[in-house]
Scaffold this motif. Structure first.
Motif, PDB file in Angstrom:
ATOM      1  N   GLY A   1       0.811  -1.412  -0.208  1.00  0.00           N
ATOM      2  CA  GLY A   1       0.048  -0.304  -0.019  1.00  0.00           C
ATOM      3  C   GLY A   1       0.802   1.317  -0.109  1.00  0.00           C
ATOM      4  O   GLY A   1       0.343   2.087  -0.786  1.00  0.00           O
ATOM      5  N   ALA A   2       2.069   1.350   1.176  1.00  0.00           N
ATOM      6  CA  ALA A   2       2.545   2.609   0.068  1.00  0.00           C
ATOM      7  C   ALA A   2       3.851   2.069  -0.486  1.00  0.00           C
ATOM      8  O   ALA A   2       4.397   3.738  -0.414  1.00  0.00           O
ATOM      9  CB  ALA A   2       4.113   2.325   2.269  1.00  0.00           C
ATOM     10  N   ARG A   3       3.909   1.625  -1.183  1.00  0.00           N
ATOM     11  CA  ARG A   3       4.614   1.303  -2.465  1.00  0.00           C
ATOM     12  C   ARG A   3       6.232   1.726  -2.644  1.00  0.00           C
ATOM     13  O   ARG A   3       6.283   2.768  -3.372  1.00  0.00           O
ATOM     14  CB  ARG A   3       3.843   3.292  -3.419  1.00  0.00           C
ATOM     15  CG  ARG A   3       2.133   2.174  -3.615  1.00  0.00           C
ATOM     16  CD  ARG A   3       1.895   1.474  -4.729  1.00  0.00           C
ATOM     17  NE  ARG A   3       2.560   1.911  -5.964  1.00  0.00           N
ATOM     18  CZ  ARG A   3       2.008   2.909  -7.185  1.00  0.00           C
ATOM     19  NH1 ARG A   3       1.215   3.820  -6.857  1.00  0.00           N
ATOM     20  NH2 ARG A   3       2.468   2.965  -8.276  1.00  0.00           N
ATOM     21  N   LEU A   4       6.130   0.417  -1.658  1.00  0.00           N
ATOM     22  CA  LEU A   4       7.474   0.560  -1.765  1.00  0.00           C
ATOM     23  C   LEU A   4       8.589  -0.284  -2.026  1.00  0.00           C
ATOM     24  O   LEU A   4       8.394  -1.194  -2.451  1.00  0.00           O
ATOM     25  CB  LEU A   4       8.110   0.867   0.124  1.00  0.00           C
ATOM     26  CG  LEU A   4       7.163   2.071   0.725  1.00  0.00           C
ATOM     27  CD1 LEU A   4       7.684   2.309   2.612  1.00  0.00           C
ATOM     28  CD2 LEU A   4       7.973   3.502   0.690  1.00  0.00           C
ATOM     29  N   PRO A   5       9.718   0.156  -2.881  1.00  0.00           N
ATOM     30  CA  PRO A   5      10.401  -1.345  -3.570  1.00  0.00           C
ATOM     31  C   PRO A   5      10.514  -1.684  -3.069  1.00  0.00           C
ATOM     32  O   PRO A   5      12.353  -2.340  -3.748  1.00  0.00           O
ATOM     33  CB  PRO A   5      10.420  -0.142  -5.085  1.00  0.00           C
ATOM     34  CG  PRO A   5      11.272   0.979  -4.135  1.00  0.00           C
ATOM     35  CD  PRO A   5      10.388   1.229  -2.776  1.00  0.00           C
ATOM     36  N   ILE A   6      10.821  -2.801  -2.080  1.00  0.00           N
ATOM     37  CA  ILE A   6      11.535  -3.467  -1.334  1.00  0.00           C
ATOM     38  C   ILE A   6      11.392  -4.969  -1.592  1.00  0.00           C
ATOM     39  O   ILE A   6      10.024  -4.665  -2.730  1.00  0.00           O
ATOM     40  CB  ILE A   6      10.838  -3.104   0.338  1.00  0.00           C
ATOM     41  CG1 ILE A   6      10.736  -2.625   1.113  1.00  0.00           C
ATOM     42  CG2 ILE A   6      11.421  -4.703   0.717  1.00  0.00           C
ATOM     43  CD1 ILE A   6       9.618  -2.882   2.085  1.00  0.00           C
ATOM     44  N   VAL A   7      12.806  -6.056  -2.001  1.00  0.00           N
ATOM     45  CA  VAL A   7      12.785  -7.215  -2.211  1.00  0.00           C
ATOM     46  C   VAL A   7      12.924  -7.949  -1.255  1.00  0.00           C
ATOM     47  O   VAL A   7      13.197  -8.050  -0.543  1.00  0.00           O
ATOM     48  CB  VAL A   7      14.073  -7.162  -3.374  1.00  0.00           C
ATOM     49  CG1 VAL A   7      13.791  -8.641  -3.906  1.00  0.00           C
ATOM     50  CG2 VAL A   7      13.178  -6.491  -4.921  1.00  0.00           C
TER      51      VAL A   7
ATOM     52  N   PRO B   1       6.751  -3.349  -4.030  1.00  0.00           N
ATOM     53  CA  PRO B   1       7.155  -4.382  -3.754  1.00  0.00           C
ATOM     54  C   PRO B   1       7.349  -5.565  -4.569  1.00  0.00           C
ATOM     55  O   PRO B   1       6.430  -6.020  -5.013  1.00  0.00           O
ATOM     56  CB  PRO B   1       6.884  -4.141  -2.637  1.00  0.00           C
ATOM     57  CG  PRO B   1       5.841  -4.302  -2.316  1.00  0.00           C
ATOM     58  CD  PRO B   1       5.139  -2.653  -3.138  1.00  0.00           C
ATOM     59  N   ALA B   2       8.894  -6.153  -4.026  1.00  0.00           N
ATOM     60  CA  ALA B   2       8.519  -7.780  -4.680  1.00  0.00           C
ATOM     61  C   ALA B   2       9.029  -8.546  -4.779  1.00  0.00           C
ATOM     62  O   ALA B   2      10.031  -8.380  -3.787  1.00  0.00           O
ATOM     63  CB  ALA B   2       9.540  -7.180  -6.379  1.00  0.00           C
ATOM     64  N   MET B   3       8.642  -9.691  -4.436  1.00  0.00           N
ATOM     65  CA  MET B   3       7.983 -10.883  -3.602  1.00  0.00           C
ATOM     66  C   MET B   3       9.619 -11.988  -4.974  1.00  0.00           C
ATOM     67  O   MET B   3       8.218 -12.420  -6.262  1.00  0.00           O
ATOM     68  CB  MET B   3       7.634 -11.607  -3.231  1.00  0.00           C
ATOM     69  CG  MET B   3       7.349 -12.609  -2.178  1.00  0.00           C
ATOM     70  SD  MET B   3       5.828 -13.036  -2.195  1.00  0.00           S
ATOM     71  CE  MET B   3       5.241 -11.122  -0.748  1.00  0.00           C
ATOM     72  N   VAL B   4      10.339 -12.975  -4.686  1.00  0.00           N
ATOM     73  CA  VAL B   4      10.769 -13.493  -5.026  1.00  0.00           C
ATOM     74  C   VAL B   4      11.092 -15.257  -4.635  1.00  0.00           C
ATOM     75  O   VAL B   4      11.380 -15.257  -3.572  1.00  0.00           O
ATOM     76  CB  VAL B   4      12.391 -13.100  -5.882  1.00  0.00           C
ATOM     77  CG1 VAL B   4      13.169 -14.337  -6.670  1.00  0.00           C
ATOM     78  CG2 VAL B   4      12.601 -12.057  -6.193  1.00  0.00           C
ATOM     79  N   ASN B   5       9.883 -15.932  -5.641  1.00  0.00           N
ATOM     80  CA  ASN B   5       9.729 -17.344  -4.842  1.00  0.00           C
ATOM     81  C   ASN B   5      10.614 -18.346  -5.196  1.00  0.00           C
ATOM     82  O   ASN B   5      11.177 -17.699  -6.289  1.00  0.00           O
ATOM     83  CB  ASN B   5       8.417 -17.587  -5.135  1.00  0.00           C
ATOM     84  CG  ASN B   5       7.009 -16.543  -4.119  1.00  0.00           C
ATOM     85  OD1 ASN B   5       6.579 -16.382  -2.735  1.00  0.00           O
ATOM     86  ND2 ASN B   5       6.425 -15.524  -4.568  1.00  0.00           N
TER      87      ASN B   5
END
Lengths: 391, 305
Positions: free
Chosen positions: A96-102, A161-165
């Protein structure tokens, strides 16, 4: 380009180093732990100039990443299973905060009963959090994906943010030869982060995450959807550019394996795509025209690409490594929804397999394909359920 | 000693915000802004302050303010501090959390940050209940107090948050009251002059939840200190010292009768009925044992551990 033999988890840690991540906050959980252990070691040795925060829980790990990303730092964490569930409130906050965390999620099933082995229910539990969801097939792809994920997440049109599974143990702990890109190559691909438009600045005070009444809330959500649409384009472009730099392009949003003339396709995500491909090779040697559609991304969901990939197929077998009790197949439902308005749509068969680390072999995939080609009800079939023969 | 004249005339928390009349948190925020002259970043978990700051796209805050989920403020402040440090920006990161966000749901993250000795200032404005959700009991609600979830009065004692934090052996812990703004300002300034984890527990009488007229917030706060129900002290490097008005109140004879404080608040009205004598005793015991802990620390030269 040096070639090393590393585990999937080590490959992720090296990617974090190559991406010059500045803040890492983490809490250990099996089978993720060796990622952050390796990163801690790299930081201690001075090989990665980052602040490593040993937080007291996954909830705080994601909260610290949120604070760090809001403060303008490139940020990383990793988790699995219960850890992802425990941090899930903050996972939604980051979206929701649109933060580019990986974040790397080393996929593991959910308790009870306790299980440390692989399935995909952990990541699907936070499916609607506003994160890009990548799924790796190999250690090499996991490494490349983490680096790509930062480019996508930090793109000013995306800012999600992006999640690498990566599959627990199958990828996290298995050792594979991996080509490590040169630091210069990564630096060129992923320059030091340009100032995020919304990062905290004492000289330009703003309130972040404040209350939005019904006049505004919906527009914030609409913008998230727009960002996801944009992400689909950026993911394709970024993968092509990576291909030009390293010789490895992974197919953008999905990889279609021997699909061009296929009558039947297996649709899935994750590491067992390798087994499915082997099954397809064997089937083709017997004259069965089969293919594999491996989704590299499930958010944004590559609906158009999927329609193109399965065009002309008479049947599609979606194999879920997760369960939505009462539905019960998550991925199959999404595939069906993507194909529903296609002019010529294949029959979609749904299979549930591999839950809690139950092994699934190429032989099983062969039988899945054979089963899909037969006439029959479109019900869900469980593979490998002990004491039950589905066919 | 800071004087009012030395404080900036500048306002960092603009008028027109959404606080209740007589709100102690908004008083505290105003003093905090002046204490740090607007050069800091606020981290705010769910609570009254979420509402006080008003609605998008406007805000009364003239400092950057990061809203965060309830349990997460100390951890978010940790990450934010790390990022600012990397960018070479040396301004205090201040958590501004209510008692619920501090002593209950936020305690784990608070403890983690304190144990790591993160360079942040954590301020808990203690209005002694979950006032934002409509006056439910918290771990900091004093025994005997009426809340909507303790309709007959709270039967448990309260967590002594400043001592819990001090047990992490952080460089600075203090209590304060919105009724003694200069004492609060001094403590904020002292806190940010130190590196590491700093904690200030700010007593914040809430007219809405405590049931007293909004014009009496400061008066009630002052009575809390003068009767000994709230104690002003600071713990610097593990050594406790009474401060301000409380410095002369170690002797109970010098304190005003507790009833002067309790009888002004609707939340304690039932304590004066004969059937609730035990609850009143429990409250008195809670206050007395707090003083005993302080006395015994002072006898050890202020050492709390």
């Amino acid at each position: 380009m040096p070639r090393v033999v590393v585990s999937g988890n080590e490959a992720v840690a090296f990617a974090v180093k190559l991406a010059r991540v500045q803040v890492v906050a983490a809490y250990p959980i099996t089978p993720q732990t060796t990622i952050v252990e390796k990163i801690a070691e790299l930081v201690e040795k001075g090989e990665l100039k980052a602040r490593f925060i040993n937080v007291e829980s996954e909830h705080s790990a994601m909260a610290a990443c949120i604070g760090a990303a809001a403060g303008g730092a490139r940020t990383f964490t990793a988790t699995s299973s219960q850890g992802l569930l425990y941090m899930s409130e903050m996972v939604f906050w980051a979206g929701g905060a649109r933060l580019p965390i990986v974040m790397a999620v080393v996929n593991r099933s959910i308790a009870p009963p306790w299980s440390i082995w692989c399935d995909h229910n952990d990541a699907f539990a936070v499916r609607d959090a506003g994160w890009i969801q990548f799924w790796a097939e190999s250690a090499q792809e996991a490494m490349d994906m983490v680096i790509q994920a930062y480019r996508v997440a930090e793109d000013e049109g995306v800012l999600l943010p992006a999640m690498v599974n990566l599959d627990g143990f199958y990828l996290s702990h298995a050792y594979e030869p991996v080509e490590v890109p040169e630091q210069q190559t990564v630096d060129r691909f992923l320059p030091e982060k340009t100032p995020a438009p919304y990062r905290i600045d004492v000289d330009k005070p703003m309130s972040y995450g404040t209350i939005a009444n019904p006049d505004y809330y919906m527009e914030f959500r609409w913008k998230m959807q727009r960002a996801m649409d944009e992400a689909a384009r950026v993911i394709r472009e970024v993968d092509e550019e990576w291909g030009r730099l390293t010789g490895r392009s992974w197919g953008g949003l999905l990889e279609a394996y021997r699909c061009d003339d296929a009558d039947v396709g297996i649709v899935l995500i994750g590491s067992w795509a390798g087994d499915a491909k082997e099954a397809v090779d064997r089937l083709r040697s017997r004259g069965v025209r089969a293919g594999v559609v491996r989704l590299r991304v499930t958010r944004p969901f590559p609906a158009r690409e999927l329609r193109d990939a399965v065009e002309g197929m008479s049947a599609v077998a979606v194999v879920d490594r997760s369960l939505s009790p009462g539905l019960p197949s998550v991925l199959a439902a999404e595939v069906k929804s993507a194909l529903f308005n296609a002019k010529r749509r294949p029959v979609v068969r749904s299979f549930i397999a591999g839950l809690g680390g139950r092994d699934v072999s190429p032989k099983d995939f062969e039988r899945i394909v054979e089963c899909s080609l037969k006439e029959g009800p479109e019900e869900v079939t469980w593979i490998g359920l002990r004491g039950v023969t589905p066919w | 000693m800071v004087t009012v004249k030395q404080l900036p005339r500048e306002e960092y928390w603009l008028p027109g915000h959404a606080a209740c009349p007589g709100c102690p948190a908004s008083l505290g925020l105003r003093m905090l802004g002046k204490a740090l002259e607007g050069r800091f970043v606020l981290v705010v978990p769910a609570g009254c302050t979420t509402v006080i700051q008003g609605m998008y796209p406007k805000t009364p805050s003239r400092v950057p303010l990061l809203n965060i989920a309830f349990a997460a403020s100390a951890a978010a402040a940790t990450g934010l501090r790390a990022a600012l440090e990397l960018r070479g920006i040396d301004v205090p990161v201040v958590v501004w959390a209510g008692d619920g966000g501090t002593v209950d749901i936020g305690l784990q993250a608070l403890s983690g940050a304190a144990e790591r000795n993160e360079d942040i200032l954590y301020i808990c404005y203690d209005n002694e209940a979950y006032q934002n959700t409509g006056i439910q009991r918290s771990g900091a609600t004093p025994p005997g107090a009426w809340t909507t979830t303790t309709p007959l009065g709270k039967r448990e004692r309260r967590k002594v948050a400043p001592l819990i934090v001090a047990a992490h052996r952080v460089p600075y812990v203090a209590t304060a009251s919105i009724a003694y703004p200069l004492d609060f300002v001094e403590k904020v300034r002292k806190a940010v002059s130190k590196r590491g984890f700093k904690y200030i527990h700010l007593h914040a009488p809430c007219p809405t939840g405590w049931r007293f007229p909004p014009s009496e917030t400061v008066e009630i706060g002052r009575l809390a200190v003068e009767t000994g129900a709230w104690v002003l002290y600071e713990i610097e490097d593990g050594v406790l010292r009474l401060t301000g008005r409380s410095a002369s109140l170690l002797d109970p004879a010098r304190r005003k009768p507790l009833e002067e404080y309790l009888k002004r608040q609707g939340r304690f009205a039932h304590l004066f009925r004969p059937e609730n004598e035990q609850l009143l005793e429990l409250l008195k015991m809670d206050i007395q044992e707090n003083w005993e802990a302080i006395r015994s620390a002072l006898e050890r030269g202020g050492r709390i551990l």
